[in-house]
Enzyme design. Structure first.
Site, PDB file in Angstrom:
ATOM      1  N   GLU A   1       0.129 -35.710  10.988  1.00  0.00           N
ATOM      2  CA  GLU A   1       0.437 -34.509  11.767  1.00  0.00           C
ATOM      3  C   GLU A   1       0.253 -33.222  10.971  1.00  0.00           C
ATOM      4  OE1 GLU A   1       4.022 -36.577  14.435  1.00  0.00           O
ATOM      5  OE2 GLU A   1       4.442 -35.009  12.952  1.00  0.00           O
TER       6      GLU A   1
ATOM      7  N   HIS B   1      -1.066 -32.437   4.934  1.00  0.00           N
ATOM      8  CA  HIS B   1      -0.965 -33.276   3.731  1.00  0.00           C
ATOM      9  C   HIS B   1      -2.252 -34.065   3.501  1.00  0.00           C
ATOM     10  CE1 HIS B   1       1.072 -36.434   1.153  1.00  0.00           C
ATOM     11  NE2 HIS B   1       1.320 -35.295   0.549  1.00  0.00           N
TER      12      HIS B   1
HETATM   13  N1  LIG Z   1      -0.582 -40.390   3.592  1.00  0.00           N
HETATM   14  C1  LIG Z   1      -1.297 -41.131   2.661  1.00  0.00           C
HETATM   15  C2  LIG Z   1      -0.953 -41.143   1.315  1.00  0.00           C
HETATM   16  N2  LIG Z   1       0.102 -40.397   0.857  1.00  0.00           N
HETATM   17  C3  LIG Z   1       0.738 -40.676  -0.408  1.00  0.00           C
HETATM   18  C4  LIG Z   1       0.036 -40.024  -1.615  1.00  0.00           C
HETATM   19  O1  LIG Z   1      -1.206 -40.630  -1.892  1.00  0.00           O
HETATM   20  C5  LIG Z   1       0.914 -40.157  -2.866  1.00  0.00           C
HETATM   21  O2  LIG Z   1       1.113 -41.534  -3.154  1.00  0.00           O
HETATM   22  C6  LIG Z   1       2.268 -39.489  -2.683  1.00  0.00           C
HETATM   23  O3  LIG Z   1       2.069 -38.134  -2.291  1.00  0.00           O
HETATM   24  C7  LIG Z   1       3.090 -39.530  -3.987  1.00  0.00           C
HETATM   25  O4  LIG Z   1       2.384 -38.891  -5.022  1.00  0.00           O
HETATM   26  N3  LIG Z   1      -1.681 -41.862   0.441  1.00  0.00           N
HETATM   27  C8  LIG Z   1      -2.756 -42.612   0.866  1.00  0.00           C
HETATM   28  O5  LIG Z   1      -3.407 -43.280   0.049  1.00  0.00           O
HETATM   29  N4  LIG Z   1      -3.090 -42.611   2.183  1.00  0.00           N
HETATM   30  C9  LIG Z   1      -2.405 -41.892   3.103  1.00  0.00           C
HETATM   31  O6  LIG Z   1      -2.771 -41.924   4.317  1.00  0.00           O
HETATM   32  C1  LIG Z   2      -2.614 -38.428   4.563  1.00  0.00           C
HETATM   33  C2  LIG Z   2      -1.171 -38.183   4.719  1.00  0.00           C
HETATM   34  O1  LIG Z   2      -0.478 -37.786   3.802  1.00  0.00           O
HETATM   35  C3  LIG Z   2      -0.641 -38.314   6.089  1.00  0.00           C
HETATM   36  O2  LIG Z   2      -0.921 -39.605   6.564  1.00  0.00           O
HETATM   37  C4  LIG Z   2       0.869 -38.090   6.123  1.00  0.00           C
HETATM   38  O3  LIG Z   2       1.209 -37.966   7.487  1.00  0.00           O
HETATM   39  P1  LIG Z   2       1.886 -36.593   8.002  1.00  0.00           P
HETATM   40  O4  LIG Z   2       0.843 -35.499   7.775  1.00  0.00           O
HETATM   41  O5  LIG Z   2       2.150 -36.820   9.488  1.00  0.00           O
HETATM   42  O6  LIG Z   2       3.145 -36.378   7.208  1.00  0.00           O
END
Ligand SMILES: Nc1c(NC[C@H](O)[C@H](O)[C@H](O)CO)[nH]c(=O)[nH]c1=O
Ligand SMILES: CC(=O)[C@@H](O)COP(=O)(O)O
Length: 160
Positions: free
Chosen positions: A94, A97
């Protein structure tokens, strides 16, 4: 050429160097594990198909794609590998990030390729939805892990 016009799993084994004398590190993000496990399987199968020995494939897991940079750096510094494959799956949510994780991961892996003499292959899917991820990890578009393994072999022998 977009992925939709190319199958990621297709390679000509006759044009790929034999990998029997090469050591590979594979760093796998645990986020979206269904996808990253499929990518790992594709990469492992392609490496073995091209002659790599099972004992020369070292796998480490990291929490998410953002940690692939650190995990790949540590792999290079401690494991005497000829190439590293960084495997991740980032799926848009959403918020913004997604953009930060994708950008930081891509830049971090690029920085490793500049700083070290060991190629780090960017096997990170950055998709808008899960279907796109499924299509690229063994689905209709093939497996990005296979593509990454072939790139790892080719880059490991570059200039030798
Ligand atoms: N949302 C996703 C993430 N988020 C986590 C980050 O990669 C990281 O582990 C966290 O921010 C702690 O440092 N990671 C993915 O590989 N895929 C996603 O969709
Ligand atoms: C790639 C991400 O960090 C994402 O999947 C996290 O989801 P959100 O943007 O809804 O917090």
């Amino acid at each position: 050429m977009a992925t939709e016009n190319k199958n990621l799993s297709v390679y000509d084994k006759n044009k790929i160097p034999n990998a029997k004398d090469l050591r590979f590190g594979i760093v796998v993000s645990e986020w979206n594990g269904q996808i990253t496990e499929a990518l790992f399987q594709g990469a492992q199968e392609a490496l073995l198909d091209c002659g790599a020995l099972p004992e020369n494939i070292i796998r480490w897991n990291v929490p998410g794609s953002f940690e692939l940079t650190f995990g790949s750096k540590k792999m290079i510094n401690t494991q005497k590998v000829d190439a590293v494959i960084a495997i991740g799956s980032v799926i848009r949510g959403e918020t913004s990030h997604f953009d930060f994780v994708c950008s930081a991961t891509a830049q971090g892996i690029k920085d490793l390729n500049v700083a070290y003499d060991v190629p780090v292959i960017f096997c990170v899917l950055t998709d808008d939805n899960i279907q796109q991820s499924l299509d690229r990890s063994g689905g209709k578009h093939g497996n990005k892990g296979t593509e990454a393994a072939i790139a790892a072999i080719q880059m490991a022998v570059l200039g030798k």
